[in-house]
Design a protein around this motif. Structure first.
Motif, PDB file in Angstrom:
ATOM      1  N   LEU A   1      48.672  -5.222  74.068  1.00 49.93           N
ATOM      2  CA  LEU A   1      49.698  -4.204  73.830  1.00 49.93           C
ATOM      3  C   LEU A   1      50.139  -4.277  72.364  1.00 49.93           C
ATOM      4  CD1 LEU A   1      51.416  -2.105  75.524  1.00 49.93           C
ATOM      5  CD2 LEU A   1      53.221  -3.834  75.458  1.00 49.93           C
ATOM      6  N   PRO A   2      49.455  -3.565  71.463  1.00 48.01           N
ATOM      7  CA  PRO A   2      49.885  -3.537  70.067  1.00 48.01           C
ATOM      8  C   PRO A   2      51.149  -2.693  69.887  1.00 48.01           C
ATOM      9  CG  PRO A   2      47.566  -2.898  70.317  1.00 48.01           C
ATOM     10  CD  PRO A   2      48.189  -2.855  71.663  1.00 48.01           C
ATOM     11  N   VAL A   3      52.060  -3.185  69.061  1.00 45.74           N
ATOM     12  CA  VAL A   3      53.224  -2.420  68.613  1.00 45.74           C
ATOM     13  C   VAL A   3      53.024  -2.172  67.114  1.00 45.74           C
ATOM     14  CG1 VAL A   3      55.729  -2.389  68.331  1.00 45.74           C
ATOM     15  CG2 VAL A   3      54.709  -3.446  70.367  1.00 45.74           C
ATOM     16  N   THR A   4      52.953  -0.898  66.740  1.00 48.72           N
ATOM     17  CA  THR A   4      52.523  -0.535  65.385  1.00 48.72           C
ATOM     18  C   THR A   4      53.580   0.307  64.696  1.00 48.72           C
ATOM     19  OG1 THR A   4      50.237  -0.514  66.180  1.00 48.72           O
ATOM     20  CG2 THR A   4      50.672   0.513  64.051  1.00 48.72           C
ATOM     21  N   PHE A   5      53.799   0.020  63.398  1.00 45.10           N
ATOM     22  CA  PHE A   5      54.694   0.798  62.542  1.00 45.10           C
ATOM     23  C   PHE A   5      53.869   1.316  61.372  1.00 45.10           C
ATOM     24  CE2 PHE A   5      56.876  -2.738  64.542  1.00 45.10           C
ATOM     25  CZ  PHE A   5      57.939  -2.119  65.180  1.00 45.10           C
ATOM     26  N   GLY A   6      54.069   2.574  60.995  1.00 41.31           N
ATOM     27  CA  GLY A   6      53.236   3.083  59.925  1.00 41.31           C
ATOM     28  C   GLY A   6      53.663   4.441  59.396  1.00 41.31           C
ATOM     29  N   LEU A   7      52.719   5.077  58.740  1.00 41.18           N
ATOM     30  CA  LEU A   7      52.938   6.353  58.054  1.00 41.18           C
ATOM     31  C   LEU A   7      51.894   7.344  58.523  1.00 41.18           C
ATOM     32  CD1 LEU A   7      54.927   7.259  55.779  1.00 41.18           C
ATOM     33  CD2 LEU A   7      53.048   6.875  54.169  1.00 41.18           C
TER      34      LEU A   7
ATOM     35  N   THR B   1      50.789  -7.736  68.028  1.00 39.90           N
ATOM     36  CA  THR B   1      50.050  -7.463  69.257  1.00 39.90           C
ATOM     37  C   THR B   1      50.377  -8.514  70.306  1.00 39.90           C
ATOM     38  OG1 THR B   1      48.228  -6.456  68.024  1.00 39.90           O
ATOM     39  CG2 THR B   1      47.758  -7.171  70.280  1.00 39.90           C
ATOM     40  N   GLU B   2      50.764  -8.039  71.502  1.00 38.77           N
ATOM     41  CA  GLU B   2      51.073  -8.925  72.621  1.00 38.77           C
ATOM     42  C   GLU B   2      49.938  -8.888  73.648  1.00 38.77           C
ATOM     43  OE1 GLU B   2      53.439 -11.016  73.309  1.00 38.77           O
ATOM     44  OE2 GLU B   2      54.862 -10.626  71.676  1.00 38.77           O
TER      45      GLU B   2
END
Length: 212
Positions: A204-210, A36-37
């Motif tokens: 500004l969250p950058v999220t990786f997931g399923l 998260t930025e």
């Protein structure tokens, strides 16, 4: 005549099977995490942190749905903010529960792009802390005895919480794990604007997931 009709029906079912396998589910779920930025009003006060998210929703049509999400963001305080407060350490936690419409551009394809945004409830807590040492009782299974031990800990010097509404908007891309599965890997970024006072909180969250 009946035999020909049966053959035609079976052929139709077999032809439709690959398309049916790629239909989107009625209900959707997602989990993810990332970094998260802080941005705009917040970048001088908070450092880069991390985020965790989980959600569930309903697909009204393959290209459009509504997702309810729980989010957690944890960020440290900048050195300038700590010096201004006169404390050695501190952090901020942001919890959120939001409802977010989502629009998918290629819901039945292997690769997809989407936009998502909405709003809801946000809880931001800022804690000012000082490192310390705490004494705890531990058990030694080899000797079978209890004894005191010193472990690192934090003393909370101050805690400030605000419960506010907020908005978010963003987008992402996803890729189907298998050709006949609705399970997808996704990467997205989303801008969150929280109506805290006296300054708005913006991250500004950058999220990786399923997603499945």
């Amino acid at each position: 005549m009946r035999r020909n009709t049966l053959y035609i029906c079976l052929a139709g079912l077999l032809a439709a099977w690959p398309v049916a396998a790629q239909n989107t589910n009625r209900f959707t779920f997602n989990v993810g995490g990332g970094f998260t930025e802080p941005v705009r009003n917040t970048d001088g006060r908070l450092d880069t942190g991390f985020n965790i998210t989980a959600g569930a929703g309903v697909n009204l049509v393959p290209a459009f749905g509504i997702v309810g999400e729980f989010g957690y963001n944890h960020l440290g305080l900048t050195r300038a903010a700590l010096d201004a407060a006169g404390v050695p350490d501190g952090s901020a936690r942001i919890y959120s529960v939001t409802a977010n419409p989502i629009i998918r551009f290629n819901p039945r394809g292997r690769f997809d792009a989407y936009v998502i945004g909405g709003g809801g409830f946000y809880r931001r807590t800022v804690e000012l802390t000082r490192p310390t040492v705490a004494t705890v009782t531990v058990f030694d299974p080899f000797f079978g005895v209890f004894y005191p031990a010193a472990v690192p800990a934090n003393t909370v010097l101050g805690s400030f919480t605000q419960n506010k509404s907020g908005l978010n908007i963003g987008g992402g891309v996803s890729v189907r794990v298998r050709g006949d599965s609705n399970t997808k890997l996704f990467a997205e970024t989303r801008y969150h604007h929280i109506y805290t006072t006296p300054q708005r909180t913006t991250v500004l969250p950058v999220t990786f997931g399923l997603r499945w």
